[in-house]
Write an enzyme that holds these catalytic residues in place. Structure first.
Site, PDB file in Angstrom:
ATOM      1  CD  GLU A 156      38.519 -20.537  15.607  1.00 23.87           C
ATOM      2  OE1 GLU A 156      39.258 -20.585  14.561  1.00 23.87           O
ATOM      3  OE2 GLU A 156      38.334 -19.871  16.409  1.00 23.87           O
ATOM      4  CD  GLU A 315      40.512 -20.264  20.742  1.00 22.18           C
ATOM      5  OE1 GLU A 315      41.008 -19.456  19.930  1.00 22.18           O
ATOM      6  OE2 GLU A 315      40.465 -21.458  20.175  1.00 22.18           O
TER       7      GLU A 315
HETATM    8  C1  GLA Z   1      41.386 -19.498  16.643  1.00 23.87           C
HETATM    9  C2  GLA Z   1      41.724 -20.868  16.886  1.00 23.87           C
HETATM   10  C3  GLA Z   1      43.151 -21.013  17.501  1.00 23.87           C
HETATM   11  C4  GLA Z   1      44.011 -19.915  17.381  1.00 23.87           C
HETATM   12  C5  GLA Z   1      43.643 -18.673  17.379  1.00 23.87           C
HETATM   13  C6  GLA Z   1      44.241 -17.545  17.046  1.00 23.87           C
HETATM   14  O1  GLA Z   1      40.294 -19.041  17.478  1.00 23.87           O
HETATM   15  O2  GLA Z   1      40.961 -21.897  17.447  1.00 23.87           O
HETATM   16  O3  GLA Z   1      43.838 -22.385  17.370  1.00 23.87           O
HETATM   17  O4  GLA Z   1      44.396 -20.074  15.772  1.00 23.87           O
HETATM   18  O5  GLA Z   1      42.279 -18.474  16.507  1.00 23.87           O
HETATM   19  O6  GLA Z   1      43.651 -16.199  17.236  1.00 23.87           O
END
Ligand code: GLA
Ligand code: ZN
Length: 681
Positions: A156, A315
């Site tokens: 991210e 995710e």
């Molecule tokens: C993000 C991050 C993860 C985690 C999630 C929690 O997408 O990439 O490492 O922190 O959020 O929702």
């Protein structure tokens, strides 16, 4: 059009998630259970190493990979592939202690302390060097592992750094961009205003203190620089991986319309687009179906960056997240619905954050497939396991794509420039929301809608909506004209074509750069309404539509047809909605922020002119279609808790094995995937 599988080794849709075994190395019993339970849940992939730097390299130059060898081997032996992350998302303590320049400096000039994550100076050479060492070691160890499917670089990406090194790079970036001619920059940024003229690039400071700054060109260029610098950093990782493992694809995980980075630009450096989807399900501000539509829009944004292939939902949360203002549990059935939505919109993966809840720290209460309870009979686990079964039933969908004929234009540059401009009302500009609304209204006809940049090709589309296209990049207006000439249906709105790519206003009437000829209108004024103000538009067919927030007063050229006029105020009776033919197409101009019903009506007319067949869907039902060669898969999703009946659909429902001919019933949160092939399509 042949299927393009992202991962030929995966049999069907990827089902996986972030797995952090380094947190459990002292619990071999748990690691063993993980494998058993992953298989039970139908997982075929795990994302490893996202935040493992301090386990790989606990002290500078001291490396430990044995643990990951064991895990990856074990996973592979059990049919579970690995997406391996580079660990640059968070830095180990020794690195910050010895090389503090790796820590980011904020907009007030304060350097961060060690801790948190995603907070590096992307320019810091020492940081890049330390990352390159660990990357090379990872490739040495795992680059030819048969279980390795993909590189997931960092995590991210986001944020900006105001350290002296970054400032220098910003100045160099500007010098390059403006041909080392400071006068060009002064012109482009209109710096005679408030005596802001520069004599030299070395005088330029970034917009400190969070952009409370007076030069719009500077603010915008700083955002572009941040994207450029982040991309440059990203390339420092991808260059190593591309050279050493050319056959392993590379991604990084995006976040919706993240306001800090122009993902469209960054996407050019990636092999596959992936993103992290965390809708605020069941919130008390909007119907659940609206939350789903917003999520569909985000999927479409991601898909459209590389629409010739599937994308990945890297995710999503099993059960709940921990960082929303209110972390409500997903209701039974929503896991399947949201996962199918991702696939329906073109994802070949359903992946989670995270596999197992950790015992401590920031994310100990974040949802996971395996809870602290640790068993495989929790509600969440069972829903994940059931989904694993269902995904197997639609495995042939993998590698197919969505072929949208309709697009909405969304530009990061327009988002930044509109947000930053001093004018209108700070609270109601809502550019991304208006793009989302156009997506929602167009997709409500049962169609797939791409979300593209104004710089993308318009070739594949018959209808394009371009809400609030404030900034025109070079050639965009010519390309829009050509699109309409060839038969395209274009729908633009108030606030189109006010500025060039440097935020300088066009002279001689908006929409500028020749677009006023295409639409046959000039916007002479833009009126900002207070939140409770309303106006109305009356259409030539007798219908009415409510106006809020913004209304432009138009001059209309001969040959432009007026299809709606204002009902009130000093512009009563004047044009509010117009259409003008050009070649084989029509360019529609909507001068005011109109109620949804009226916009839907205008879109319906454009779709009709484009001869695109529409589906009449019940409220709260989504329809998306993926295709390849001579086969197509139509997904229907019920985003409500009520039973819905959908007519006009047919095909073999891959989830039930039953043929559908004309009418489909869906239970609350129900999903269907209807396959049609050959001449039945
Ligand atoms: C993000 C991050 C993860 C985690 C999630 C929690 O997408 O990439 O490492 O922190 O959020 O929702
Ligand atoms: Zn920096």
């Amino acid at each position: 059009m042949e299927r393009k599988l992202l991962f030929p080794k995966i049999d069907g849709i990827m089902h996986g998630g972030d797995y952090n075994p380094e947190q459990w190395l002292d619990r071999p019993d748990i690691l063993k259970e993980d494998i058993r339970m992953m298989k039970k849940a139908g997982m075929n992939c795990a994302t490893l190493g996202v935040f493992s730097w301090s386990t790989f390299e606990p002290r500078e130059g001291e490396f430990h990979f044995e643990w990951l060898h064991q895990i990856m081997d074990e996973l592979y032996a059990n049919g579970i592939y690995t997406i391996l992350a580079t660990p640059s998302g968070a830095r180990p303590a020794w690195l910050d202690e010895k090389y503090p320049e790796a820590m980011r400096v904020d907009a007030y000039g304060v350097r961060a302390h060690h801790g948190v994550r995603h907070n590096h100076c992307m320019s810091a050479l020492v940081y890049r060097e330390k990352v390159s060492i660990i990357l090379n070691r990872l490739v040495d160890e795992f680059g030819s592992h048969p279980g390795l499917l993909m590189w997931h670089i960092s995590n991210e990406f986001g944020g900006e750094c105001y350290c002296p090194h970054c400032v220098k790079r910003f100045q160099n970036y500007l010098a390059e961009k403006f041909d080392h001619d400071i006068e060009k920059l002064n012109q482009a940024w209109w710096t005679k205003f408030w005596s802001h003229e520069y004599n030299d690039f070395s005088q330029i400071e970034p917009p400190y203190q969070n952009g409370e700054y007076s030069i719009m060109g500077l603010n915008l260029e700083w955002k572009r620089f941040t994207t450029w610098n982040m991309t440059d950093y990203m390339k420092s990782e991808t260059a190593i991986l591309r050279e050493r493992t050319p056959d392993i694809p590379i991604t990084t995980n995006f976040m919706k319309l993240f306001p800090g980075l122009d993902y469209r630009k960054m996407s050019e450096e990636l092999d596959v687009i992936s993103w992290d989807s965390y809708p605020r399900f069941h919130n008390d501000e909007e119907p659940f179906a609206d939350t789903m539509t917003e999520n569909a829009f985000d999927h479409a944004v991601m898909r459209s960056m590389k629409k010739e292939q599937p994308f990945m939902m890297m995710e999503s949360a099993p059960g709940l997240v921990n960082w929303h203002p209110y972390n409500k549990m997903q209701r039974p059935g929503v896991h399947k619905l949201a996962s199918f939505q991702a696939v329906a919109l073109g994802s070949d993966t359903v992946q989670y954050f995270q596999w197992r809840k950790g015992r401590g720290s920031f994310e100990q209460y974040h949802g996971a497939v395996v809870d602290h309870l640790g068993t495989d009979d929790t509600r969440v686990f069972r829903e994940v396991e059931e989904l694993g079964q269902e995904l197997k039933k639609i495995k042939e969908v993998a590698g197919t794509v969505v072929k949208a004929k309709v697009a909405v234009i969304f530009d990061w540059d327009s988002m930044w420039a509109i947000e930053d401009m001093r004018g209108l009302a700070q609270d109601t500009k809502n550019y991304p929301e208006e793009c989302m609304n156009a997506y929602r209204d167009l997709s409500s006809f049962g169609l797939d809608v791409d979300v593209i940049s104004s710089e993308d090709s318009y070739e594949d589309y018959a209808v394009i909506a371009a809400p609030m296209l404030y900034m025109l990049h070079p050639n965009v207006s010519e390309r829009l004209k050509a699109f309409v000439e060839k038969g395209g249906q274009l729908i633009a709105t108030y606030l189109t074509g006010y500025v060039d790519e440097n935020t300088l206003n066009y002279l001689g009437g908006f929409p500028g750069d020749g677009l006023r000829d295409l639409f046959g209108v000039i916007s002479e004024e833009i009126d900002t309404l207070y939140p409770k103000d309303r106006n109305k538009v009356r259409f030539t067919d007798g219908s009415e539509g409510e106006v809020r927030d913004y209304a432009e007063v138009l001059r209309v050229a001969d040959g432009t047809e007026i299809s709606g006029t204002y009902e009130n105020d000093y512009y009563k009776g004047m044009a509010a909605v117009t259409g003008r033919k050009s070649g084989k197409g029509t360019a529609v101009y909507v001068a005011a922020r109109l109620a949804q019903e009226s916009m839907r009506h205008l879109y319906a007319q454009a779709l009709k002119r484009a001869e695109i067949p529409v589906l009449c869907l019940p409220d709260g039902v989504e329809c998306h279609t993926r295709e390849a060669d001579d086969v197509c898969y139509r997904f229907l999703l019920n985003d409500t808790t009520e039973k819905k009946t959908i007519s006009g659909v047919k095909g073999l429902n891959l989830l039930t094995g039953e043929p559908v001919d004309g009418t489909l019933q869906l239970e609350g949160y129900g999903v269907a995937c209807l396959k049609t092939s050959g001449k039945n399509r």
